[in-house]
Design a protein around this motif. Structure first.
Motif: not given
Length: 417
Positions: A253-261, A368-378, A396-402
């Motif tokens: 019930x709390x799952x966000x809808x997905x959108x495409x730009x 960003x700061x040198x030494x930072x590590x990170x990743x992202x999602x589609x 957090x956001x729910x939009x495609x494409x990346x």
């Protein structure tokens, strides 16, 4: 007597001013000041107001303190359901660092070495062939790989696995249907191993299926289904109760809808049956590279574990030296072909994280700061760990494409002077 009261009043005034000055100094020592918070608010709200995203939220911790949270817009625009702290999103490739953590727990136990051949544990990857082109008849030209795929290769995306976008092997990859949801991880790796590699192991960086192979390796080494291992050894110990492949009925019930730009300011809702094709039910496939859903607070617990060098809230997930190893660049300068990795800025790649090596070369690059590590999602989600400032951020956001532009503006808001 009156003089005593005057002196006491003056001492109290000095003490109060001193305390106020100290508090202001402490606040000023933080990167995320009120000015930065206002700037983040303005940045996130502008994306909603412009119709660029339906809803967006961000959470930042600095020096063990929550310094920012806010949410704007809708998790479900059509139902007028607000984006908030309760919202669950599909994190796609932000699943990958969780998988890498699982694998490196087994590394700590001595189950493997990074430069071990993958075939030592998954023999289907023995004697791999590499596609070098096509002959005059249009037949693929194959040659033996110069060396075997190592475990290090599958942690840094240098294994050579082809994707559906590959100009020569794309059709073959598509027909193999390696990531069919009905495949187990065991079936997936056996199908994958029958395909030629797109390049010799270690010679290029090419993002793809490697982390799903990591998931199968976790199964093989631990003797447990991948999702069970992750639940027992990472999610439950960190109290990430809302992070899973298939949300609970309550969390659905709390799952966000997905959108495409589909245009500059036009969002099109992706039908729920399509958006939830993977997360709507349990499938045999439990990917290591994507698939988890999570809340902003849940994923922040994972990020907090990392900034605390493997331990958080009374539980130890990794040793400090293992986190450091994961957050160290493993790409040699000789690996010059790096797909779209340079779009992330002045980065290398560690074990399932991009690692920031240098300051931005221009204003166009992400801050960003040198030494930072990170990743992202589609779906344009993002997190990073900044050890220099003891800062962790989740967007957090729910939009495609990346959308990397969204990430740049968020980072600018956090790090701009």
């Amino acid at each position: 007597m009156k003089n005593i009261y005057v002196i006491l009043a003056l001492l109290c005034l000095v003490a109060c001013n001193s305390a106020e000055k100290k508090n202001n100094t402490e606040d000023d020592s933080l990167l995320v000041t009120q000015k930065v918070k206002d700037r983040i608010d303005s940045t996130l709200k502008s994306h909603v107001d412009s119709g660029y995203v339906a809803g967006i939220s961000a959470l930042i911790f600095e020096k063990d303190k929550e310094v920012y949270f806010n949410a704007f817009g809708f998790a479900d625009r059509e139902a007028k359901k607000a984006m908030d702290r309760n919202t669950i999103v599909r994190i796609y490739s932000m699943t990958k660092p969780v998988t890498g953590t699982a694998l490196m727990q087994l590394y700590e136990q001595g189950a493997f070495q990074l430069d071990d051949p993958l075939s030592k544990y998954l023999p289907e990857f023995t004697d791999m062939k590499v596609c070098t082109g096509v002959d005059k008849a249009g037949k693929l030209k194959l040659e033996p790989a110069k060396r075997g795929i190592t475990i290090r290769d599958i942690t840094r995306h240098t294994a050579g696995f082809a994707s559906q976008q590959d100009s020569l092997l794309g059709k073959m990859v598509q027909e193999a249907d390696v990531m069919n949801k009905e495949n187990t991880l065991d079936a997936m790796t056996k199908k994958l191993a029958k395909l030629p590699l797109a390049f010799h192991p270690g010679e290029q960086w090419a993002y793809g299926i490697s982390v799903d192979v990591q998931a199968r390796l976790v199964e093989k080494l631990s003797g447990k289904p991948f999702d069970q291992y992750v639940r027992e050894n990472i999610l439950d110990p960190l109290k990430m109760t809302r992070t899973r492949y298939v949300p609970t009925n309550k969390d659905k019930e709390a799952l966000a809808a997905m959108y495409r730009l589909v245009a500059k300011d036009t969002l099109q809702r992706i039908p729920d049956e399509e958006a939830n094709a993977f997360n709507g039910k349990e499938w045999p496939l439990k990917p290591g590279g994507y698939g988890l859903t999570s809340s902003v607070d849940d994923y922040m617990r994972f990020a907090q574990m990392l900034v605390h060098e493997g331990s958080f809230d009374g539980t130890t997930i990794l040793k400090p030296e293992t986190v450091k190893l994961m957050a160290t660049n493993h790409l040699a300068d000789s690996i010059t072909k790096r797909m779209w990795l340079p779009s992330k800025g002045q980065v290398g790649f560690g074990i399932d994280f991009a690692v920031r090596l240098r300051e931005p070369a221009s204003e166009k690059e992400n801050k960003g700061a040198i030494g930072e590590f990170f990743w992202d999602g589609a779906a344009s989600t993002l997190f990073w760990v900044d050890p220099v400032n003891e800062l962790t951020a989740v967007l957090f956001v729910q939009v495609l494409p990346f959308d990397n532009t969204l990430h740049k503006k968020f980072r600018d808001a956090v790090y701009a002077k």
